[in-house]
Write a protein that holds these residues in place. Structure first.
Motif, PDB file in Angstrom:
ATOM      1  N   ILE A 138      41.437  49.557  36.875  1.00 20.27           N
ATOM      2  CA  ILE A 138      42.642  50.258  37.331  1.00 20.27           C
ATOM      3  C   ILE A 138      42.948  49.913  38.782  1.00 20.27           C
ATOM      4  O   ILE A 138      44.076  49.537  39.131  1.00 20.27           O
ATOM      5  N   VAL A 139      41.950  50.017  39.645  1.00 23.46           N
ATOM      6  CA  VAL A 139      42.159  49.713  41.063  1.00 23.46           C
ATOM      7  C   VAL A 139      42.480  48.234  41.250  1.00 23.46           C
ATOM      8  O   VAL A 139      43.355  47.870  42.043  1.00 23.46           O
ATOM      9  N   GLY A 140      41.800  47.357  40.507  1.00 25.48           N
ATOM     10  CA  GLY A 140      42.084  45.933  40.588  1.00 25.48           C
ATOM     11  C   GLY A 140      43.511  45.611  40.184  1.00 25.48           C
ATOM     12  O   GLY A 140      44.167  44.777  40.817  1.00 25.48           O
ATOM     13  N   ALA A 141      44.007  46.266  39.147  1.00 28.78           N
ATOM     14  CA  ALA A 141      45.382  46.022  38.701  1.00 28.78           C
ATOM     15  C   ALA A 141      46.389  46.523  39.731  1.00 28.78           C
ATOM     16  O   ALA A 141      47.399  45.858  39.992  1.00 28.78           O
ATOM     17  N   VAL A 142      46.121  47.672  40.326  1.00 30.83           N
ATOM     18  CA  VAL A 142      47.027  48.198  41.355  1.00 30.83           C
ATOM     19  C   VAL A 142      47.042  47.281  42.580  1.00 30.83           C
ATOM     20  O   VAL A 142      48.110  46.984  43.136  1.00 30.83           O
ATOM     21  N   LEU A 143      45.872  46.807  42.993  1.00 27.79           N
ATOM     22  CA  LEU A 143      45.804  45.867  44.116  1.00 27.79           C
ATOM     23  C   LEU A 143      46.545  44.573  43.787  1.00 27.79           C
ATOM     24  O   LEU A 143      47.199  43.971  44.648  1.00 27.79           O
ATOM     25  N   SER A 144      46.443  44.145  42.548  1.00 29.81           N
ATOM     26  CA  SER A 144      47.133  42.938  42.109  1.00 29.81           C
ATOM     27  C   SER A 144      48.650  43.130  42.141  1.00 29.81           C
ATOM     28  O   SER A 144      49.391  42.221  42.537  1.00 29.81           O
ATOM     29  N   ILE A 145      49.126  44.281  41.761  1.00 30.32           N
ATOM     30  CA  ILE A 145      50.563  44.567  41.806  1.00 30.32           C
ATOM     31  C   ILE A 145      51.059  44.569  43.252  1.00 30.32           C
ATOM     32  O   ILE A 145      52.124  44.019  43.562  1.00 30.32           O
ATOM     33  N   ILE A 146      50.286  45.166  44.153  1.00 29.56           N
ATOM     34  CA  ILE A 146      50.665  45.178  45.566  1.00 29.56           C
ATOM     35  C   ILE A 146      50.693  43.750  46.125  1.00 29.56           C
ATOM     36  O   ILE A 146      51.607  43.374  46.867  1.00 29.56           O
TER      37      ILE A 146
END
Length: 164
Positions: A138-146
């Motif tokens: 989840i955190v990796g995907a959010v960082l990737s979106i940013i």
């Protein structure tokens, strides 16, 4: 043509940092399988590294190499490298943003990818359990979106910082 200053590379470097941070989320819990049974509570959890590279316990292979999980964690780093190394053109922007976005989609889809590398014995066990996405994905995907958003607006950010 004017020489580009250091400020021109700052947005790409920030995107690369977000890509590396998303890759580092591989070492946190990626997928968790759990069930509330009448007698006891059962759960199995796997880190992103275990899902991507495989996992064995006492010479019994539980998970084998999973290319989709590996690519999910690697794509944000590739997008960050593209953002840093190449000039801010349309193709570069499309490629870097696509790497970040596809990486985020794959990370959010990790529950579906987790069963790809499972042994038959482990697959039979986890079929009866409820899967959930772990904090690492989840955190990796959010960082990737940013990171993808930074790549999308890389030129505008560089101009706001005073770059050319």
């Amino acid at each position: 043509m004017a020489k580009k200053g250091v400020k021109y590379y700052i947005p790409g470097a920030i995107a690369l940092v977000f890509g590396i941070a998303a890759f580092c989320m591989m070492f946190l819990e990626g997928v968790k399988y759990s069930a509330d049974l009448i007698i006891a509570q059962t759960s199995y959890s796997y880190t992103g590294a275990q899902l991507a590279f495989g996992y064995a316990e006492e010479s019994v292979t539980i998970l084998s190499f999973n290319f989709m999980a590996f690519i999910a964690f690697l794509l944000p780093v590739i997008g960050g490298l593209i953002a840093v190394l190449f000039k801010n053109g349309l193709i570069t922007k499309i490629a870097s943003v696509a790497c970040f976005v596809v990486g985020a989609v794959f990370l959010f889809s990790m529950v579906g990818f987790a069963t790809i590398g499972m042994s038959d014995f482990q697959l039979a066990i986890v079929e009866q359990l409820n899967p959930s996405l772990g904090v690492g994905c989840i955190v990796g995907a959010v960082l990737s979106i940013i990171g993808g958003a930074i790549c999308l607006f890389k030129g505008s950010i560089a101009k706001a910082l005073g770059g050319d």
